[in-house]
Structures are given as structure tokens and as C-alpha cells.
Design a protein around this motif. Structure first.
Motif, PDB file in Angstrom:
ATOM      1  N   LYS A 255       2.486   4.759   0.826  1.00 22.26           N
ATOM      2  CA  LYS A 255       3.759   4.700   1.557  1.00 22.26           C
ATOM      3  C   LYS A 255       3.752   5.671   2.733  1.00 22.26           C
ATOM      4  CE  LYS A 255       6.873   2.770  -1.879  1.00 22.26           C
ATOM      5  NZ  LYS A 255       8.298   2.663  -2.224  1.00 22.26           N
ATOM      6  N   LEU A 256       3.174   6.862   2.538  1.00 26.21           N
ATOM      7  CA  LEU A 256       3.083   7.823   3.634  1.00 26.21           C
ATOM      8  C   LEU A 256       2.193   7.280   4.754  1.00 26.21           C
ATOM      9  CD1 LEU A 256       2.739  11.328   1.909  1.00 26.21           C
ATOM     10  CD2 LEU A 256       4.605  10.567   3.395  1.00 26.21           C
ATOM     11  N   VAL A 257       1.024   6.773   4.381  1.00 30.98           N
ATOM     12  CA  VAL A 257       0.080   6.268   5.384  1.00 30.98           C
ATOM     13  C   VAL A 257       0.686   5.086   6.125  1.00 30.98           C
ATOM     14  CG1 VAL A 257      -2.151   5.138   5.713  1.00 30.98           C
ATOM     15  CG2 VAL A 257      -1.970   7.109   4.182  1.00 30.98           C
ATOM     16  N   ARG A 258       1.319   4.182   5.399  1.00 34.68           N
ATOM     17  CA  ARG A 258       1.923   3.020   6.035  1.00 34.68           C
ATOM     18  C   ARG A 258       3.060   3.437   6.976  1.00 34.68           C
ATOM     19  NH1 ARG A 258       5.683  -1.195   5.352  1.00 34.68           N
ATOM     20  NH2 ARG A 258       4.819  -3.227   5.928  1.00 34.68           N
ATOM     21  N   SER A 259       3.868   4.418   6.546  1.00 37.76           N
ATOM     22  CA  SER A 259       4.954   4.911   7.397  1.00 37.76           C
ATOM     23  C   SER A 259       4.407   5.540   8.669  1.00 37.76           C
ATOM     24  CB  SER A 259       5.806   5.928   6.634  1.00 37.76           C
ATOM     25  OG  SER A 259       6.448   5.326   5.536  1.00 37.76           O
TER      26      SER A 259
ATOM     27  N   LEU B 170       2.136  -4.409  -5.517  1.00 36.60           N
ATOM     28  CA  LEU B 170       2.843  -5.656  -5.242  1.00 36.60           C
ATOM     29  C   LEU B 170       4.348  -5.506  -5.387  1.00 36.60           C
ATOM     30  CD1 LEU B 170       0.515  -8.261  -7.019  1.00 36.60           C
ATOM     31  CD2 LEU B 170       0.895  -8.022  -4.560  1.00 36.60           C
ATOM     32  N   GLU B 171       4.768  -4.747  -6.396  1.00 31.83           N
ATOM     33  CA  GLU B 171       6.195  -4.684  -6.702  1.00 31.83           C
ATOM     34  C   GLU B 171       6.919  -3.497  -6.080  1.00 31.83           C
ATOM     35  OE1 GLU B 171       7.653  -5.415 -10.513  1.00 31.83           O
ATOM     36  OE2 GLU B 171       6.419  -7.182 -10.878  1.00 31.83           O
ATOM     37  N   MET B 172       6.174  -2.439  -5.757  1.00 36.99           N
ATOM     38  CA  MET B 172       6.843  -1.209  -5.342  1.00 36.99           C
ATOM     39  C   MET B 172       6.598  -0.825  -3.888  1.00 36.99           C
ATOM     40  SD  MET B 172       8.328  -0.575  -8.188  1.00 36.99           S
ATOM     41  CE  MET B 172       9.042   1.028  -7.806  1.00 36.99           C
ATOM     42  N   THR B 173       5.868  -1.654  -3.138  1.00 33.95           N
ATOM     43  CA  THR B 173       5.647  -1.352  -1.720  1.00 33.95           C
ATOM     44  C   THR B 173       5.932  -2.601  -0.894  1.00 33.95           C
ATOM     45  OG1 THR B 173       3.318  -2.027  -1.481  1.00 33.95           O
ATOM     46  CG2 THR B 173       3.743   0.159  -2.429  1.00 33.95           C
ATOM     47  N   ASP B 174       5.958  -2.432   0.420  1.00 34.19           N
ATOM     48  CA  ASP B 174       6.143  -3.545   1.345  1.00 34.19           C
ATOM     49  C   ASP B 174       4.822  -4.072   1.880  1.00 34.19           C
ATOM     50  OD1 ASP B 174       8.950  -3.698   1.247  1.00 34.19           O
ATOM     51  OD2 ASP B 174       9.132  -1.981   2.589  1.00 34.19           O
TER      52      ASP B 174
ATOM     53  N   LEU C 281       8.367   3.150 -13.102  1.00 38.36           N
ATOM     54  CA  LEU C 281       8.332   3.644 -11.729  1.00 38.36           C
ATOM     55  C   LEU C 281       9.700   3.625 -11.045  1.00 38.36           C
ATOM     56  CD1 LEU C 281       4.964   2.094 -10.533  1.00 38.36           C
ATOM     57  CD2 LEU C 281       5.520   4.530 -10.562  1.00 38.36           C
ATOM     58  N   LYS C 282      10.686   3.029 -11.708  1.00 36.08           N
ATOM     59  CA  LYS C 282      12.052   3.033 -11.184  1.00 36.08           C
ATOM     60  C   LYS C 282      12.931   4.039 -11.926  1.00 36.08           C
ATOM     61  CE  LYS C 282      11.431  -1.886 -10.262  1.00 36.08           C
ATOM     62  NZ  LYS C 282      11.764  -3.255 -10.724  1.00 36.08           N
ATOM     63  N   ASP C 283      12.332   4.801 -12.813  1.00 34.86           N
ATOM     64  CA  ASP C 283      13.059   5.771 -13.634  1.00 34.86           C
ATOM     65  C   ASP C 283      13.036   7.138 -12.946  1.00 34.86           C
ATOM     66  OD1 ASP C 283      13.941   7.640 -15.506  1.00 34.86           O
ATOM     67  OD2 ASP C 283      13.044   6.558 -17.194  1.00 34.86           O
TER      68      ASP C 283
ATOM     69  N   TYR D 135       8.628  12.850  -1.856  1.00 37.26           N
ATOM     70  CA  TYR D 135       7.991  12.080  -2.937  1.00 37.26           C
ATOM     71  C   TYR D 135       9.036  11.273  -3.692  1.00 37.26           C
ATOM     72  CZ  TYR D 135       5.571  11.204  -7.374  1.00 37.26           C
ATOM     73  OH  TYR D 135       5.041  10.613  -8.500  1.00 37.26           O
ATOM     74  N   LYS D 136      10.102  11.934  -4.100  1.00 38.94           N
ATOM     75  CA  LYS D 136      11.146  11.238  -4.862  1.00 38.94           C
ATOM     76  C   LYS D 136      11.817  10.162  -4.021  1.00 38.94           C
ATOM     77  CE  LYS D 136      11.991  15.575  -7.274  1.00 38.94           C
ATOM     78  NZ  LYS D 136      12.913  16.729  -7.422  1.00 38.94           N
ATOM     79  N   SER D 137      12.060  10.467  -2.758  1.00 44.89           N
ATOM     80  CA  SER D 137      12.724   9.507  -1.885  1.00 44.89           C
ATOM     81  C   SER D 137      11.874   8.256  -1.680  1.00 44.89           C
ATOM     82  CB  SER D 137      13.031  10.157  -0.532  1.00 44.89           C
ATOM     83  OG  SER D 137      13.576   9.229   0.372  1.00 44.89           O
ATOM     84  N   LEU D 138      10.581   8.450  -1.393  1.00 45.36           N
ATOM     85  CA  LEU D 138       9.701   7.305  -1.145  1.00 45.36           C
ATOM     86  C   LEU D 138       9.462   6.476  -2.398  1.00 45.36           C
ATOM     87  CD1 LEU D 138       6.983   8.732   1.282  1.00 45.36           C
ATOM     88  CD2 LEU D 138       8.654   6.954   1.770  1.00 45.36           C
ATOM     89  N   LEU D 139       9.284   7.148  -3.539  1.00 47.05           N
ATOM     90  CA  LEU D 139       9.005   6.416  -4.774  1.00 47.05           C
ATOM     91  C   LEU D 139      10.220   5.653  -5.271  1.00 47.05           C
ATOM     92  CD1 LEU D 139       6.365   6.264  -6.553  1.00 47.05           C
ATOM     93  CD2 LEU D 139       6.323   7.896  -4.694  1.00 47.05           C
ATOM     94  N   LEU D 140      11.403   6.170  -5.001  1.00 44.48           N
ATOM     95  CA  LEU D 140      12.610   5.506  -5.476  1.00 44.48           C
ATOM     96  C   LEU D 140      13.184   4.534  -4.452  1.00 44.48           C
ATOM     97  CD1 LEU D 140      14.297   8.502  -7.332  1.00 44.48           C
ATOM     98  CD2 LEU D 140      13.229   6.481  -8.354  1.00 44.48           C
ATOM     99  N   THR D 141      12.460   4.364  -3.342  1.00 44.27           N
ATOM    100  CA  THR D 141      12.841   3.350  -2.356  1.00 44.27           C
ATOM    101  C   THR D 141      12.083   2.081  -2.677  1.00 44.27           C
ATOM    102  OG1 THR D 141      13.169   5.026  -0.644  1.00 44.27           O
ATOM    103  CG2 THR D 141      12.906   2.742   0.085  1.00 44.27           C
ATOM    104  N   PRO D 142      12.763   1.046  -3.140  1.00 45.40           N
ATOM    105  CA  PRO D 142      12.051  -0.157  -3.573  1.00 45.40           C
ATOM    106  C   PRO D 142      11.397  -0.884  -2.414  1.00 45.40           C
ATOM    107  CG  PRO D 142      14.410  -0.568  -3.530  1.00 45.40           C
ATOM    108  CD  PRO D 142      14.226   0.904  -3.263  1.00 45.40           C
ATOM    109  N   GLY D 143      10.245  -1.497  -2.714  1.00 42.05           N
ATOM    110  CA  GLY D 143       9.598  -2.352  -1.732  1.00 42.05           C
ATOM    111  C   GLY D 143      10.088  -3.776  -1.909  1.00 42.05           C
ATOM    112  N   THR D 144       9.597  -4.649  -1.075  1.00 41.59           N
ATOM    113  CA  THR D 144       9.925  -6.066  -1.212  1.00 41.59           C
ATOM    114  C   THR D 144       9.148  -6.632  -2.386  1.00 41.59           C
ATOM    115  OG1 THR D 144      10.253  -6.251   1.163  1.00 41.59           O
ATOM    116  CG2 THR D 144       9.889  -8.298  -0.054  1.00 41.59           C
ATOM    117  N   LEU D 145       9.855  -7.224  -3.346  1.00 42.47           N
ATOM    118  CA  LEU D 145       9.183  -7.761  -4.522  1.00 42.47           C
ATOM    119  C   LEU D 145       8.423  -9.025  -4.153  1.00 42.47           C
ATOM    120  CD1 LEU D 145      11.876  -7.328  -7.305  1.00 42.47           C
ATOM    121  CD2 LEU D 145      10.011  -5.803  -6.696  1.00 42.47           C
TER     122      LEU D 145
END
Length: 345
Positions: free
Chosen positions: A47-51, A95-99, A212-214, A329-339
Motif C-alpha cells: 500500500k505504501l509503495v502503490r501510494s 485481492l481483498e484488501m488492496t486496490d 485483517l479487518k479487526d 500502519y493502522k490507517s492503511l490496513l484499516l482502509t479497505p481495498g476494492t473487493l
């Protein structure tokens, strides 16, 4: 009334476990914690690299291949080498947690049919390690240690200098891996078990993507403040930051622009503004000779993970920076990607 189940271990929770067998449950919790943390930290990196790459798209200077991937539309190309338990968990998480588009994720495995359930998503699965190495921007090594000599033989002459290799291979230090691959752009998380900290928090990780959503599990896996009986070397955070800096260097950015874009990634995640500076990365003496119009020198991630660097000293001495990185870390991980639709059960 007499309790007819009294003394019948088979009718109790964790039926019939001896004290020795209960230690296995503890080990199972640790294994779940390692899988969860490994995938969560890999997602954070992606997520960091993609951002960062999204920020760099507006940069008009000449860009190296690390910022202009083979996919042609600027998205991050992620390769996974190995489709065992960890490889599949990582793939499902991406697949489920990133864009990241499924078409930008490829898997090389000796048994492509073992990952057939992911084919409908658009992920390509094959057995060609060299092809994967030449294509990927970030390459995750999820193979067994016994396969490493052959894998490194396949990869050695096909890795781009700017391909970030992320190794989950246990018992092989990053220095040895760098020798085998002839490559120094390698990240390897170093996890350790610590006593006096209950691992029970990881027992709820039966479904990784639910876990990963907890927020409580994301908190427990936070790199600089890990709990649950597992720790991660601070050098990993330094290597992640150096990876971002190297991506900027490969894009031809001036040092001042590189710092601006990396600092921007952490804006808004913490109340106190944190600014990484030239001396944060390379020390005050070298910083004084680096003009702001020059790019940063390429930083060896092997050195970043094995030596006491200026960045490590800066990180350990600056609590505000630590809090900012944890917040990001918390912000990026708890930001859902497109499923992305998948058939994995």
C-alpha cells in the motif's frame, strides 16, 4: 443435581488435552500470529509503495522501469513465487484488501493447478520463475528453504535492479539471500518470539481476511509495538522507508522532492507533523555534501537491515516518528481495498 459430565474431558472445551498438548495450542496461536503479521506487513508495504507511485505519476522527469511497470498503466505489479499456505494467504489478502488489480498479480508455482481457484479473478498462475522476476515490481518469495538454490538460480540474472524482493523464507538471512541473488534490494522481516506476552490474541485468526479487518489484531501487529508474543526488528521499518527512497531515486527525483513525497505519505495520520530529512537517512556529514537538486544515493537494504544506520538511530530516538508510522500502519490496513470476486473457500 449431579453434573454427569464432571470429569469427562471429552465433553469439555479443548477436550482431553494434556498439559503437553496445550503447549501445542500455544504454538498454533504463534503460527497464526506469524501468518497474520507476515501478510499484514506485506500489505502495508504494498500500500505504501502503490501510494508513492501514484504520487510519482505526476512527476514529469524521466522515470526508470521501477516506476513504469510492464503493465503499462502505472499500477504496481506484484509477483508471488510459491503457492503453498502462505503464498495463497498472501494472494487472497492482496485481492481483498488492496486496490491492486488481479491482472497485476501473477503467481509462479511448481503446481499451477493448486491455485486454480484464483484464475477466475484474473490472476495468472504458471510455473516460470524467470518470467515472474522480469515482470514484477515487488516479488514475494514464499517457497520452501530447500527450494532456494534452484529458485535463486532462476532469478539471479532476470531480476531488475529496481525489483523489490520480499522474502518469507525462514532460516536464510538477508545477507545470504543477497549473495545468492546478486541483488541488494531485498526486504526480509525478522520475527522473534518474546516471553511474558500472551499469544491468545491470535487464536481468532481462523479467517485471515476477517482478521485483517479487526482493529485489535491490527493493533497487535503494529510493527514498532507488536504484542501477542511476537516482535519485529525495528530495522524492518527502516528498510521499508529506504525502499521508498530508492524508488524515488530510480525515478530520478531530486533529494528534496523525494523527501517531500515520502513525508506526504504520512500526512494526516498523526496530530504531530513528522518530517524525515536528508540527515535522517544518510547522516549529517553526508547530508551536508548532498545538494537538494541531486538524487539520493542508492541505499543497500542489506545494510539497512543489518547495521546501525543513521535512520535506525533517528527512529529509535524519536517517539513522534514511531507514533506517526504506527498511525499510518493502522490507517492503511484499516482502509479497505476494492473487493475482487474470487472462489476461494
Amino acid at each position: 443435581m449431579v453434573d454427569v459430565t464432571a470429569g469427562l474431558n471429552s465433553l469439555t472445551f479443548d477436550p482431553g488435552f494434556t498439559e503437553e498438548e496445550k503447549t501445542v495450542i500455544h504454538l498454533r496461536a504463534r503460527a497464526a500470529g506469524l501468518t497474520f503479521s507476515g501478510c499484514a506487513h506485506a500489505l502495508y508495504l504494498c500500500k505504501l509503495v502503490r501510494s508513492l507511485r501514484c504520487v510519482l505519476r505526476g512527476h514529469s522527469a524521466h522515470r526508470a522501469s521501477a516506476v513504469t511497470p510492464a503493465a503499462g498503466d502505472g499500477d504496481l505489479c506484484v509477483g508471488i513465487l510459491g503457492a503453498g499456505h502462505l503464498g495463497k494467504q498472501l494472494l487472497l489478502s492482496l485481492l481483498e484488501m488492496t486496490d491492486i488489480k488481479p491482472s497485476h498479480i501473477k503467481v509462479s508455482t511448481r503446481r499451477p493447478e493448486s491455485a486454480v481457484e484464483f484464475v477466475p479473478t484474473g490472476v495468472e498462475c504458471f510455473f516460470d520463475n524467470r518470467r515472474l522476476a522480469a515482470w514484477a515490481d515487488v516479488l514475494f518469495l514464499c517457497c520452501l528453504p530447500s527450494h532456494l538454490p534452484r529458485v535463486c538460480g532462476d532469478l539471479r540474472s532476470h531480476l531488475s535492479k529496481h525489483c523489490l524482493v520480499y522474502s518469507f523464507i525462514s532460516a536464510v538471512p538477508v545477507t545470504r539471500l543477497a549473495e545468492l541473488l546478486g541483488h541488494d534490494f531485498i526486504l526480509k522481516p525478522q520475527y522473534d518470539f518474546v516471553g511474558g506476552d500472551a499469544a491468545d490474541v491470535w487464536l481468532s485468526c481462523s479467517s485471515l481476511n476477517t482478521a485483517l479487518k479487526d482493529p485489535s489484531l491490527i493493533e497487535a501487529s503494529c510493527p514498532l509495538t507488536m504484542s501477542g508474543g511476537i516482535s519485529l526488528s525495528e530495522s524492518w521499518v527502516c528498510a521499508v522507508l529506504c525502499s521508498l527512497l530508492n524508488i524515488c531515486t530510480s525515478a530520478g527525483l531530486r533529494s528534496s522532492d523525494a523527501l517531500s513525497r515520502i513525508n506526504r505519505l504520512f500526512e494526516g495520520t498523526w496530530t504531530n507533523v513528522v518530517q524525515l530529512t536528508t540527515s535522517s537517512f544518510i547522516g549529517s556529514s553526508r547530508a551536508s555534501s548532498l545538494h537538494e537538486d541531486e538524487p539520493f544515493p542508492w541505499i543497500s537494504l542489506t545494510d539497512a537491515q543489518t547495521k546501525e544506520t543513521p535512520l535506525l538511530r533517528f527512529l529509535l530516538s524519536n517517539e513522534c516518528v514511531q507514533q506517526c508510522i504506527c498511525a499510518a500502519y493502522k490507517s492503511l490496513l484499516l482502509t479497505p481495498g476494492t473487493l475482487h470476486t474470487h472462489t476461494h473457500k
